[in-house]
Scaffold this motif. Structure first.
Motif, mmCIF file in Angstrom:
data_model
loop_
_atom_site.group_PDB
_atom_site.id
_atom_site.type_symbol
_atom_site.label_atom_id
_atom_site.label_comp_id
_atom_site.label_asym_id
_atom_site.label_seq_id
_atom_site.Cartn_x
_atom_site.Cartn_y
_atom_site.Cartn_z
ATOM 1 N N GLN A 113 0.815 -1.219 0.000
ATOM 2 C CA GLN A 113 0.000 0.000 0.000
ATOM 3 C C GLN A 113 0.847 1.266 0.000
ATOM 4 O O GLN A 113 0.367 2.327 -0.377
ATOM 5 C CB GLN A 113 -0.893 0.043 1.242
ATOM 6 N N SER A 114 2.086 1.154 0.447
ATOM 7 C CA SER A 114 2.920 2.346 0.578
ATOM 8 C C SER A 114 3.307 2.875 -0.799
ATOM 9 O O SER A 114 3.187 2.196 -1.809
ATOM 10 C CB SER A 114 4.185 2.027 1.378
ATOM 11 N N ARG A 115 3.825 4.061 -0.795
ATOM 12 C CA ARG A 115 4.242 4.672 -2.055
ATOM 13 C C ARG A 115 5.744 4.516 -2.272
ATOM 14 O O ARG A 115 6.317 5.177 -3.122
ATOM 15 C CB ARG A 115 3.850 6.142 -2.045
ATOM 16 N N LEU A 116 6.387 3.653 -1.475
ATOM 17 C CA LEU A 116 7.820 3.439 -1.640
ATOM 18 C C LEU A 116 8.128 2.795 -2.979
ATOM 19 O O LEU A 116 9.063 3.170 -3.666
ATOM 20 C CB LEU A 116 8.359 2.559 -0.508
ATOM 21 N N VAL A 117 7.345 1.785 -3.331
ATOM 22 C CA VAL A 117 7.497 1.096 -4.613
ATOM 23 C C VAL A 117 6.108 1.011 -5.219
ATOM 24 O O VAL A 117 5.178 0.548 -4.576
ATOM 25 C CB VAL A 117 8.072 -0.328 -4.431
ATOM 26 N N GLY A 118 5.945 1.452 -6.417
ATOM 27 C CA GLY A 118 4.646 1.389 -7.063
ATOM 28 C C GLY A 118 4.198 -0.049 -7.270
ATOM 29 O O GLY A 118 5.017 -0.938 -7.502
ATOM 30 N N ALA A 119 2.905 -0.287 -7.144
ATOM 31 C CA ALA A 119 2.374 -1.646 -7.291
ATOM 32 C C ALA A 119 2.610 -2.185 -8.691
ATOM 33 O O ALA A 119 2.637 -3.387 -8.900
ATOM 34 C CB ALA A 119 0.880 -1.653 -6.966
ATOM 35 N N GLU A 120 2.804 -1.291 -9.662
ATOM 36 C CA GLU A 120 3.040 -1.748 -11.042
ATOM 37 C C GLU A 120 4.492 -2.147 -11.271
ATOM 38 O O GLU A 120 4.839 -2.709 -12.301
ATOM 39 C CB GLU A 120 2.622 -0.680 -12.039
ATOM 40 N N SER A 121 5.352 -1.866 -10.308
ATOM 41 C CA SER A 121 6.761 -2.213 -10.441
ATOM 42 C C SER A 121 6.942 -3.728 -10.386
ATOM 43 O O SER A 121 6.257 -4.430 -9.650
ATOM 44 C CB SER A 121 7.563 -1.563 -9.313
ATOM 45 N N ALA A 122 7.890 -4.232 -11.166
ATOM 46 C CA ALA A 122 8.156 -5.663 -11.190
ATOM 47 C C ALA A 122 8.798 -6.138 -9.888
ATOM 48 O O ALA A 122 8.743 -7.317 -9.575
ATOM 49 C CB ALA A 122 9.066 -6.002 -12.370
ATOM 50 N N TRP A 123 9.381 -5.233 -9.125
ATOM 51 C CA TRP A 123 10.068 -5.603 -7.892
ATOM 52 C C TRP A 123 9.194 -5.441 -6.659
ATOM 53 O O TRP A 123 9.638 -5.729 -5.551
ATOM 54 C CB TRP A 123 11.328 -4.761 -7.725
ATOM 55 N N ALA A 124 7.959 -4.968 -6.794
ATOM 56 C CA ALA A 124 7.118 -4.677 -5.632
ATOM 57 C C ALA A 124 6.815 -5.943 -4.823
ATOM 58 O O ALA A 124 7.014 -5.966 -3.604
ATOM 59 C CB ALA A 124 5.826 -4.008 -6.078
ATOM 60 N N VAL A 125 6.353 -6.983 -5.461
ATOM 61 C CA VAL A 125 5.974 -8.201 -4.735
ATOM 62 C C VAL A 125 7.187 -8.914 -4.141
ATOM 63 O O VAL A 125 7.172 -9.267 -2.951
ATOM 64 C CB VAL A 125 5.134 -9.136 -5.634
ATOM 65 N N PRO A 126 8.273 -9.133 -4.885
ATOM 66 C CA PRO A 126 9.430 -9.783 -4.253
ATOM 67 C C PRO A 126 10.014 -8.980 -3.086
ATOM 68 O O PRO A 126 10.399 -9.556 -2.068
ATOM 69 C CB PRO A 126 10.450 -9.896 -5.390
ATOM 70 N N LEU A 127 10.060 -7.655 -3.216
ATOM 71 C CA LEU A 127 10.550 -6.835 -2.104
ATOM 72 C C LEU A 127 9.616 -6.914 -0.902
ATOM 73 O O LEU A 127 10.068 -7.004 0.246
ATOM 74 C CB LEU A 127 10.710 -5.380 -2.544
ATOM 75 N N GLY A 128 8.318 -6.887 -1.154
ATOM 76 C CA GLY A 128 7.344 -7.005 -0.067
ATOM 77 C C GLY A 128 7.423 -8.353 0.626
ATOM 78 O O GLY A 128 7.360 -8.431 1.856
ATOM 79 N N LEU A 129 7.563 -9.419 -0.149
ATOM 80 C CA LEU A 129 7.699 -10.750 0.446
ATOM 81 C C LEU A 129 8.972 -10.846 1.280
ATOM 82 O O LEU A 129 8.955 -11.379 2.390
ATOM 83 C CB LEU A 129 7.704 -11.821 -0.642
ATOM 84 N N GLY A 130 10.062 -10.343 0.744
ATOM 85 C CA GLY A 130 11.320 -10.369 1.491
ATOM 86 C C GLY A 130 11.236 -9.578 2.779
ATOM 87 O O GLY A 130 11.711 -10.026 3.836
ATOM 88 N N LEU A 131 10.622 -8.404 2.714
ATOM 89 C CA LEU A 131 10.472 -7.576 3.905
ATOM 90 C C LEU A 131 9.580 -8.262 4.936
ATOM 91 O O LEU A 131 9.881 -8.244 6.135
ATOM 92 C CB LEU A 131 9.901 -6.208 3.524
ATOM 93 N N GLY A 132 8.506 -8.887 4.490
ATOM 94 C CA GLY A 132 7.623 -9.619 5.404
ATOM 95 C C GLY A 132 8.347 -10.770 6.083
ATOM 96 O O GLY A 132 8.182 -11.005 7.290
ATOM 97 N N ILE A 133 9.160 -11.498 5.332
ATOM 98 C CA ILE A 133 9.916 -12.622 5.890
ATOM 99 C C ILE A 133 10.939 -12.118 6.905
ATOM 100 O O ILE A 133 11.096 -12.699 7.984
ATOM 101 C CB ILE A 133 10.585 -13.428 4.766
#
Length: 147
Positions: A79-99
């Motif tokens: 949800q944050s504006r750090l990385v746009g949801a359309e970015s290819a790196w948004a989901v892998p970065l979010g998963l890594g941060l969650g882990i």
């Protein structure tokens, strides 16, 4: 459980994961993809709970706290504006941060709780889970205001 039983359970788990991964790429339906992803997520949760209770003999009532912390951090990051949801790196970065956050939380809580035995371990894990639950509930209205 003997080592042979542990190895057998590991092979069955790996085979199930491979079968789900193959089914994900063969079946093009997004609804089936959603079911496969949720099955994999909850299977990992169940396997970790089986390891904790079944093999280590530790009854933990706070096991879901780490699951919730990782999911909550992932949701906040998306949800944050750090990385746009359309970015290819948004989901892998979010998963890594969650882990990373869930692992750090597990290290801190685990260092405290593992010294306790029997019912005290269970109560401590329950107490930490309720603290995290209360913190998430207290933070939700403030986060909605950020938008």
């Amino acid at each position: 459980m003997p080592a042979a039983g542990f190895a057998r359970d590991g092979l069955v788990g790996i085979a199930a994961f491979v079968a789900l991964a193959v089914a994900y790429w063969i079946i093009p339906d997004p609804g089936i993809h959603d079911i496969i992803i949720k099955t994999c997520i909850f299977s990992i949760f169940a396997l970790s709970l089986n390891l904790l209770i079944g093999y280590l003999g530790l009854v933990s009532f706070g096991h879901a706290a780490f699951f919730a912390a990782g999911a909550y951090v992932f949701g906040l990051f998306m949800q944050s504006r750090l990385v746009g949801a359309e970015s290819a790196w948004a989901v892998p970065l979010g998963l890594g941060l969650g882990i990373v956050v869930a692992a750090a939380l597990a290290a801190v809580i685990g260092a405290i709780c593992v010294r306790a035995q029997t019912i005290y371990f269970s109560f401590l894990t329950l107490a930490f889970q309720m603290v995290l639950y209360s913190a998430i509930l207290a933070a939700v209205p403030k986060i909605w205001l950020i938008r």
